[in-house]
Design a protein around this motif. Structure first.
Motif, mmCIF file in Angstrom:
data_model
loop_
_atom_site.group_PDB
_atom_site.id
_atom_site.type_symbol
_atom_site.label_atom_id
_atom_site.label_comp_id
_atom_site.label_asym_id
_atom_site.label_seq_id
_atom_site.Cartn_x
_atom_site.Cartn_y
_atom_site.Cartn_z
ATOM 1 N N ASP A 130 -31.985 78.345 13.941
ATOM 2 C CA ASP A 130 -31.358 77.605 15.029
ATOM 3 C C ASP A 130 -31.169 78.508 16.241
ATOM 4 O OD1 ASP A 130 -30.180 75.769 16.624
ATOM 5 O OD2 ASP A 130 -28.320 75.632 15.503
ATOM 6 N N GLU A 131 -32.255 78.760 16.929
ATOM 7 C CA GLU A 131 -32.195 79.602 18.118
ATOM 8 C C GLU A 131 -31.536 78.871 19.273
ATOM 9 O OE1 GLU A 131 -35.988 81.288 19.002
ATOM 10 O OE2 GLU A 131 -36.292 81.936 16.938
ATOM 11 N N GLU A 132 -31.447 77.537 19.182
ATOM 12 C CA GLU A 132 -30.834 76.742 20.242
ATOM 13 C C GLU A 132 -29.373 77.125 20.450
ATOM 14 O OE1 GLU A 132 -29.718 72.107 21.036
ATOM 15 O OE2 GLU A 132 -31.553 72.537 19.937
ATOM 16 N N ALA A 133 -28.638 77.283 19.363
ATOM 17 C CA ALA A 133 -27.221 77.648 19.466
ATOM 18 C C ALA A 133 -27.075 79.027 20.104
ATOM 19 C CB ALA A 133 -26.555 77.623 18.102
ATOM 20 N N ALA A 134 -27.870 79.980 19.678
ATOM 21 C CA ALA A 134 -27.802 81.332 20.230
ATOM 22 C C ALA A 134 -28.230 81.336 21.703
ATOM 23 C CB ALA A 134 -28.670 82.280 19.422
ATOM 24 N N ALA A 135 -29.251 80.551 22.039
ATOM 25 C CA ALA A 135 -29.740 80.504 23.413
ATOM 26 C C ALA A 135 -28.714 79.887 24.353
ATOM 27 C CB ALA A 135 -31.046 79.723 23.478
ATOM 28 N N LEU A 136 -27.889 78.968 23.840
ATOM 29 C CA LEU A 136 -26.877 78.344 24.673
ATOM 30 C C LEU A 136 -25.903 79.373 25.231
ATOM 31 C CD1 LEU A 136 -25.505 75.786 25.820
ATOM 32 C CD2 LEU A 136 -24.117 75.784 23.755
ATOM 33 N N LEU A 137 -25.611 80.415 24.476
ATOM 34 C CA LEU A 137 -24.678 81.435 24.951
ATOM 35 C C LEU A 137 -25.141 82.064 26.261
ATOM 36 C CD1 LEU A 137 -23.595 83.253 21.684
ATOM 37 C CD2 LEU A 137 -22.431 81.425 22.906
ATOM 38 N N ASP A 138 -26.452 82.137 26.462
ATOM 39 C CA ASP A 138 -26.983 82.719 27.693
ATOM 40 C C ASP A 138 -26.698 81.846 28.908
ATOM 41 O OD1 ASP A 138 -27.997 84.912 26.349
ATOM 42 O OD2 ASP A 138 -29.961 83.981 26.033
#
Length: 85
Positions: A10-18
Motif C-alpha cells: 500500500d504505497e498510496e498511504a505512504a505517498a499521501l504523507l508527502d
C-alpha cells in the motif's frame, strides 16, 4: 513498545504523507508516537474491526488513520491515511 510501518503493498498511504500540510504531518507523527506505546489505548472504542481500528487525528479530527495491530511481534501496520482539506 510496538514498531510501526506501512503495509508493504500500500504505497498510496505512504505517498499521501508527502502531500500533507505541515500541521497534518505533525499530528500524524504525534499519533504514531502514542501508537508505538499503546496502540490499543489509542484505538479505544473506535469503529472498525477489533484489531484494525480507525483513529481520527489532527487539531479538529481532519485526519483518519487505519492500522492493523499484531500483538505477537508487537507491530502496527498502517493501511490507510486520509486527510480532509
Amino acid at each position: 513498545m510496538y514498531t510501526w510501518g506501512f503495509v508493504a503493498d500500500d504505497e498510496e498511504a505512504a505517498a499521501l504523507l508527502d502531500t500533507l500540510p505541515v500541521e497534518a504531518l505533525l499530528a500524524f507523527q504525534e499519533l504514531m508516537t502514542a501508537v508505538e506505546l499503546d496502540p490499543w489505548g489509542i484505538a479505544g472504542k473506535s469503529p472498525g474491526e477489533p484489531n484494525m481500528p480507525n483513529v481520527l487525528f489532527g487539531p479538529h479530527g481532519e485526519g483518519q488513520v487505519s492500522y492493523l495491530i499484531l500483538d505477537g511481534p508487537r507491530e502496527v501496520w498502517v493501511t490507510r491515511v486520509q486527510w480532509a482539506d
